[in-house]
Design a protein around this motif. Sequence first.
Motif, PDB file in Angstrom:
ATOM      1  N   ASN A   5       0.818  -1.207   0.000  1.00  0.00           N
ATOM      2  CA  ASN A   5       0.000   0.000   0.000  1.00  0.00           C
ATOM      3  C   ASN A   5       0.851   1.256   0.000  1.00  0.00           C
ATOM      4  OD1 ASN A   5      -2.099  -1.768   0.027  1.00  0.00           O
ATOM      5  ND2 ASN A   5      -2.777  -1.287   2.094  1.00  0.00           N
ATOM      6  N   SER A   6       1.954   1.227   0.718  1.00  0.00           N
ATOM      7  CA  SER A   6       2.875   2.358   0.707  1.00  0.00           C
ATOM      8  C   SER A   6       3.432   2.584  -0.695  1.00  0.00           C
ATOM      9  CB  SER A   6       4.039   2.128   1.674  1.00  0.00           C
ATOM     10  OG  SER A   6       3.578   2.046   2.984  1.00  0.00           O
ATOM     11  N   MET A   7       3.778   1.493  -1.369  1.00  0.00           N
ATOM     12  CA  MET A   7       4.271   1.597  -2.742  1.00  0.00           C
ATOM     13  C   MET A   7       3.199   2.175  -3.659  1.00  0.00           C
ATOM     14  SD  MET A   7       7.412   0.655  -3.476  1.00  0.00           S
ATOM     15  CE  MET A   7       7.238   0.298  -5.211  1.00  0.00           C
ATOM     16  N   LEU A   8       1.964   1.713  -3.513  1.00  0.00           N
ATOM     17  CA  LEU A   8       0.874   2.217  -4.348  1.00  0.00           C
ATOM     18  C   LEU A   8       0.667   3.712  -4.142  1.00  0.00           C
ATOM     19  CD1 LEU A   8      -1.679  -0.701  -4.075  1.00  0.00           C
ATOM     20  CD2 LEU A   8      -0.461   0.021  -6.131  1.00  0.00           C
ATOM     21  N   ILE A   9       0.694   4.155  -2.905  1.00  0.00           N
ATOM     22  CA  ILE A   9       0.535   5.578  -2.618  1.00  0.00           C
ATOM     23  C   ILE A   9       1.671   6.362  -3.263  1.00  0.00           C
ATOM     24  CG2 ILE A   9       0.618   7.318  -0.788  1.00  0.00           C
ATOM     25  CD1 ILE A   9      -0.939   5.292   0.959  1.00  0.00           C
ATOM     26  N   GLY A  71      -6.321   5.643   4.176  1.00  0.00           N
ATOM     27  CA  GLY A  71      -7.463   4.820   4.584  1.00  0.00           C
ATOM     28  C   GLY A  71      -8.374   4.530   3.411  1.00  0.00           C
ATOM     29  N   GLU A  72      -8.553   5.504   2.540  1.00  0.00           N
ATOM     30  CA  GLU A  72      -9.370   5.293   1.349  1.00  0.00           C
ATOM     31  C   GLU A  72      -8.701   4.294   0.422  1.00  0.00           C
ATOM     32  OE1 GLU A  72     -12.597   5.739  -1.306  1.00  0.00           O
ATOM     33  OE2 GLU A  72     -12.335   6.014   0.819  1.00  0.00           O
ATOM     34  N   LEU A  73      -7.386   4.369   0.298  1.00  0.00           N
ATOM     35  CA  LEU A  73      -6.662   3.402  -0.520  1.00  0.00           C
ATOM     36  C   LEU A  73      -6.845   2.001   0.049  1.00  0.00           C
ATOM     37  CD1 LEU A  73      -4.764   2.614  -2.820  1.00  0.00           C
ATOM     38  CD2 LEU A  73      -2.847   3.120  -1.296  1.00  0.00           C
ATOM     39  N   GLU A  74      -6.742   1.865   1.346  1.00  0.00           N
ATOM     40  CA  GLU A  74      -6.953   0.565   1.986  1.00  0.00           C
ATOM     41  C   GLU A  74      -8.341   0.027   1.634  1.00  0.00           C
ATOM     42  OE1 GLU A  74      -4.990  -1.312   3.932  1.00  0.00           O
ATOM     43  OE2 GLU A  74      -3.299   0.060   4.109  1.00  0.00           O
ATOM     44  N   ARG A  75      -9.359   0.888   1.688  1.00  0.00           N
ATOM     45  CA  ARG A  75     -10.722   0.476   1.360  1.00  0.00           C
ATOM     46  C   ARG A  75     -10.814   0.045  -0.104  1.00  0.00           C
ATOM     47  NH1 ARG A  75     -15.044   1.774  -1.079  1.00  0.00           N
ATOM     48  NH2 ARG A  75     -14.307   3.761  -1.873  1.00  0.00           N
TER      49      ARG A  75
END
Length: 95
Positions: A5-9, A71-75
């Motif tokens: 997720n960190s990479m995606l952000i 948090g939105e990315l996680e969702r």
Amino acid sequence: MTFQNSMLIELLNDDTFVAWVKGENNITNAEREKWNDWLEENPYHAILIEQVNRILEMPFNEVEIGCESSGELERLLRVIEEEDRINILPNMKRD
């Protein structure tokens, strides 16, 4: 937050990466080559690109991902994972 997720952000916040993924012509040859090399470095990067594409294709006027919206990315990633799981189940063979 997971490493993925960190990479995606990080990738979604990089305008040259997003333009490269979308196939836009507003990046330099050097930037295009940088991302082509990045993709060739590691097969896992293709999975990240697929996830970025799915996020960018979501029905938003503009997708902005940053630290405040992790948090939105996680969702969004949970929605994608659930969709993948549902799509895989009908293809599984039953014994």
